[in-house]
Write an enzyme that holds these catalytic residues in place. Structure first.
Site, PDB file in Angstrom:
ATOM      1  N   TYR A 142     -12.455  -1.573  -3.800  1.00 55.95           N
ATOM      2  CA  TYR A 142     -13.008  -1.779  -2.452  1.00 55.95           C
ATOM      3  C   TYR A 142     -14.540  -1.697  -2.442  1.00 55.95           C
ATOM      4  O   TYR A 142     -15.127  -1.371  -1.397  1.00 55.95           O
ATOM      5  CB  TYR A 142     -12.427  -0.745  -1.487  1.00 55.95           C
TER       6      TYR A 142
ATOM      7  N   HIS B  37      -2.196  -5.377   1.485  1.00 57.04           N
ATOM      8  CA  HIS B  37      -3.533  -5.951   1.256  1.00 57.04           C
ATOM      9  C   HIS B  37      -3.379  -7.411   0.838  1.00 57.04           C
ATOM     10  O   HIS B  37      -2.393  -7.768   0.191  1.00 57.04           O
ATOM     11  CB  HIS B  37      -4.252  -5.196   0.127  1.00 57.04           C
TER      12      HIS B  37
ATOM     13  N   LYS C 123       0.831  -1.209   0.000  1.00 56.65           N
ATOM     14  CA  LYS C 123       0.000   0.000   0.000  1.00 56.65           C
ATOM     15  C   LYS C 123       0.870   1.266   0.000  1.00 56.65           C
ATOM     16  O   LYS C 123       2.070   1.221   0.310  1.00 56.65           O
ATOM     17  CB  LYS C 123      -0.933  -0.028   1.216  1.00 56.65           C
TER      18      LYS C 123
HETATM   19  P1  GDP Z   1      -8.046  -6.670   5.630  1.00 60.04           P
HETATM   20  O1  GDP Z   1      -8.677  -7.810   4.867  1.00 60.04           O
HETATM   21  O2  GDP Z   1      -7.220  -7.125   6.802  1.00 60.04           O
HETATM   22  O3  GDP Z   1      -7.281  -5.718   4.732  1.00 60.04           O
HETATM   23  O4  GDP Z   1      -9.232  -5.813   6.302  1.00 60.04           O
HETATM   24  P2  GDP Z   1     -10.698  -5.370   5.799  1.00 60.04           P
HETATM   25  O5  GDP Z   1     -11.079  -6.109   4.532  1.00 60.04           O
HETATM   26  O6  GDP Z   1     -11.616  -5.467   6.960  1.00 60.04           O
HETATM   27  O7  GDP Z   1     -10.535  -3.826   5.477  1.00 60.04           O
HETATM   28  C1  GDP Z   1      -9.945  -3.379   4.278  1.00 60.04           C
HETATM   29  C2  GDP Z   1      -9.018  -2.233   4.601  1.00 60.04           C
HETATM   30  O8  GDP Z   1      -9.786  -1.139   5.103  1.00 60.04           O
HETATM   31  C3  GDP Z   1      -7.989  -2.510   5.702  1.00 60.04           C
HETATM   32  O9  GDP Z   1      -6.845  -3.189   5.264  1.00 60.04           O
HETATM   33  C4  GDP Z   1      -7.657  -1.105   6.172  1.00 60.04           C
HETATM   34  O10 GDP Z   1      -6.760  -0.437   5.278  1.00 60.04           O
HETATM   35  C5  GDP Z   1      -9.030  -0.421   6.088  1.00 60.04           C
HETATM   36  N1  GDP Z   1      -9.759  -0.506   7.363  1.00 60.04           N
HETATM   37  C6  GDP Z   1     -10.284  -1.604   7.969  1.00 60.04           C
HETATM   38  N2  GDP Z   1     -10.896  -1.293   9.121  1.00 60.04           N
HETATM   39  C7  GDP Z   1     -10.795   0.060   9.228  1.00 60.04           C
HETATM   40  C8  GDP Z   1     -11.254   1.008  10.198  1.00 60.04           C
HETATM   41  O11 GDP Z   1     -11.893   0.651  11.204  1.00 60.04           O
HETATM   42  N3  GDP Z   1     -10.947   2.328   9.972  1.00 60.04           N
HETATM   43  C9  GDP Z   1     -10.253   2.743   8.860  1.00 60.04           C
HETATM   44  N4  GDP Z   1     -10.000   4.057   8.707  1.00 60.04           N
HETATM   45  N5  GDP Z   1      -9.806   1.882   7.930  1.00 60.04           N
HETATM   46  C10 GDP Z   1     -10.064   0.560   8.106  1.00 60.04           C
END
Ligand code: GDP
Length: 138
Positions: free
Chosen positions: A50, A116, A10
């Site tokens: 996303y 990611h 990222k």
């Molecule tokens: P991952 O699969 O571990 O990447 O997590 P997720 O699919 O839940 O979320 C996608 C991305 O969104 C994460 O890698 C973070 O960059 C961002 N993200 C997730 N949770 C949060 C949050 O609570 N706040 C913010 N600002 N960004 C988040």
């Protein structure tokens, strides 16, 4: 079973000069890098990638973060590659990430978390095709 997954170094990790160290960890863990490129995403590029997160409160902030500088999408391959890459990444929140994981070492926050990784075979297929054509995967 050999599996492909979509990884992204990222913008936070690229801008702090951690891309080389992260790639080294990927190679040391035994992944094959089948494709990689440095790109700059637009807001709409990030929003399309996303799309499943659109209802979440952090969606706009996440898309803005992903466009703050160049990032490096990659196609990785390994036995059980999707879970293997998620294990090497560590938990989404670096405060909860295990020692030895990439996010523990390089992430700054739950949003700026360095890398990611696809979370399932269907998302890996969508995400790989989002960034790479068949001709770019070797
Ligand atoms: P991952 O699969 O571990 O990447 O997590 P997720 O699919 O839940 O979320 C996608 C991305 O969104 C994460 O890698 C973070 O960059 C961002 N993200 C997730 N949770 C949060 C949050 O609570 N706040 C913010 N600002 N960004 C988040």
């Amino acid at each position: 079973m050999t599996q492909r997954t979509l990884a992204i170094i990222k913008p936070d990790a690229v801008s702090k000069g951690a891309a080389g160290a992260i790639l080294s960890k990927i190679e040391q863990a035994g992944f094959k890098v089948l494709a990689a490129k440095l790109i700059q995403m637009s807001f709409d590029d990030a929003a399309g990638f996303y799309a499943v997160h659109r209802p979440r409160p952090f969606f706009k902030s996440l898309c803005t973060f992903m466009t703050q500088g160049p990032c490096i999408p990659m196609v990785l391959e390994a036995d059980n590659g999707i879970q293997k890459w998620r294990d090497l990444m560590g938990a989404t929140d670096p405060a909860k990430a295990a020692a030895g994981t990439i996010r523990k070492e390089f992430a700054s926050s739950v949003e700026a978390n360095a890398v990611h990784g696809s979370d399932a075979p269907e998302t890996a297929a969508f995400e790989i095709a989002y960034f790479f054509s068949a001709l770019e995967i070797h």
